[in-house]
Motif scaffolding. Structure first.
Motif, short mmCIF file in Angstrom:
data_model
loop_
_atom_site.label_atom_id
_atom_site.label_comp_id
_atom_site.label_asym_id
_atom_site.label_seq_id
_atom_site.Cartn_x
_atom_site.Cartn_y
_atom_site.Cartn_z
N VAL A 25 27.18 49.38 40.90
CA VAL A 25 26.93 47.95 40.68
C VAL A 25 25.63 47.59 41.38
O VAL A 25 25.08 48.37 42.16
CB VAL A 25 28.09 47.08 41.21
N SER A 26 25.15 46.39 41.13
CA SER A 26 23.91 45.96 41.78
C SER A 26 24.18 45.51 43.22
O SER A 26 25.30 45.11 43.55
CB SER A 26 23.27 44.80 41.01
N ILE A 27 23.16 45.59 44.04
CA ILE A 27 23.28 45.12 45.42
C ILE A 27 23.59 43.62 45.41
O ILE A 27 24.37 43.14 46.24
CB ILE A 27 21.99 45.42 46.21
N GLY A 28 23.03 42.91 44.45
CA GLY A 28 23.30 41.48 44.33
C GLY A 28 24.77 41.19 44.11
O GLY A 28 25.33 40.23 44.67
N THR A 29 25.43 42.01 43.31
CA THR A 29 26.87 41.84 43.07
C THR A 29 27.64 42.02 44.37
O THR A 29 28.57 41.25 44.68
CB THR A 29 27.36 42.85 42.01
N VAL A 30 27.27 43.03 45.15
CA VAL A 30 27.93 43.27 46.43
C VAL A 30 27.67 42.10 47.37
O VAL A 30 28.60 41.60 48.03
CB VAL A 30 27.46 44.60 47.05
N ARG A 31 26.45 41.64 47.44
CA ARG A 31 26.10 40.52 48.35
C ARG A 31 26.84 39.24 47.95
O ARG A 31 27.30 38.50 48.81
CB ARG A 31 24.60 40.31 48.38
N ARG A 32 26.95 38.98 46.65
CA ARG A 32 27.67 37.79 46.19
C ARG A 32 29.16 37.89 46.58
O ARG A 32 29.77 36.91 47.00
CB ARG A 32 27.51 37.60 44.69
N THR A 33 29.71 39.07 46.44
CA THR A 33 31.11 39.27 46.83
C THR A 33 31.27 39.06 48.33
O THR A 33 32.22 38.40 48.78
CB THR A 33 31.60 40.68 46.43
N ARG A 34 30.34 39.59 49.11
CA ARG A 34 30.37 39.40 50.57
C ARG A 34 30.33 37.91 50.91
O ARG A 34 31.09 37.42 51.75
CB ARG A 34 29.18 40.12 51.20
N THR A 35 29.47 37.16 50.21
CA THR A 35 29.34 35.72 50.46
C THR A 35 30.63 35.00 50.07
O THR A 35 31.12 34.14 50.83
CB THR A 35 28.16 35.15 49.65
N LEU A 36 31.22 35.35 48.91
CA LEU A 36 32.48 34.72 48.48
C LEU A 36 33.60 34.97 49.48
O LEU A 36 34.47 34.12 49.67
CB LEU A 36 32.89 35.26 47.11
N LEU A 37 33.59 36.13 50.11
CA LEU A 37 34.61 36.48 51.09
C LEU A 37 34.29 35.94 52.49
O LEU A 37 35.07 36.12 53.42
CB LEU A 37 34.78 38.00 51.16
N ARG A 38 33.13 35.33 52.61
CA ARG A 38 32.66 34.76 53.88
C ARG A 38 32.56 35.83 54.98
O ARG A 38 32.92 35.59 56.13
CB ARG A 38 33.53 33.61 54.33
N LEU A 39 32.08 37.00 54.56
CA LEU A 39 31.85 38.08 55.51
C LEU A 39 30.40 38.01 55.98
O LEU A 39 29.52 37.64 55.22
CB LEU A 39 32.11 39.43 54.85
N PRO A 40 30.13 38.40 57.23
CA PRO A 40 28.75 38.37 57.71
C PRO A 40 27.90 39.37 56.94
O PRO A 40 28.40 40.36 56.39
CB PRO A 40 28.87 38.77 59.19
N ALA A 41 26.60 39.11 56.92
CA ALA A 41 25.67 40.01 56.24
C ALA A 41 25.78 41.41 56.84
O ALA A 41 25.99 41.57 58.04
CB ALA A 41 24.25 39.49 56.37
#
Length: 140
Positions: A25-41
């Motif tokens: 998957v794209s890094i953007g997809t992973v980052r969006r999922t991280r943001t939705l889960l409210r996980l730190p960068a």
């Protein structure tokens, strides 16, 4: 690939790039999922493997149907294994301990029917198979 697979790897401590490469998957997809889960960068750089469980998670790959497959070494042609601290461990036994909080009794194997599955919640030991047989009157 499902959001659940990305979430599982994020919680296991994988970095965004590793997850993206591993799941295709794209890094953007992973980052969006991280943001939705409210996980730190995520932090860049290699992760240290402090325990056998950490090594297990670094080599477990989620696959369709909620199962996991082993990307590491296979000992004697059939047993997923890992080395940590100069010792060899069965990935099945490490995964079982992760899920059940105890050492397995006897042989540990997948009970889900997916060949080679190493998902911690899909593994069973002899005690579990004996209990199943006692309840249902058949061999598990």
């Amino acid at each position: 690939m499902s959001r659940a697979a990305i979430e599982q790897l994020l919680h296991a401590g994988y970095g965004d790039r590793t997850i993206a490469r591993h799941l295709g998957v794209s890094i953007g997809t992973v980052r969006r999922t991280r943001t939705l889960l409210r996980l730190p960068a995520g932090r860049p750089g290699p992760k240290s493997h402090g325990t056998p469980a950490d090594v297990f998670w670094s080599r477990a790959k989620p696959v369709d149907g909620g199962h996991m497959e082993w990307t590491g070494t296979v000992h004697s042609g059939t047993t997923p294994s890992l080395r940590h601290g100069g010792h060899r461990y069965s990935a099945y036994r490490i995964a079982f301990t992760i899920a059940h909080g105890r050492e397995p009794v006897g042989r540990t194997q997948p009970g889900c029917g997916h060949p080679g599955c190493i998902h911690p919640r899909h593994l069973e030991d002899q005690t579990m198979r004996d209990t199943f047989a006692a309840i249902f009157g058949t061999a598990a």
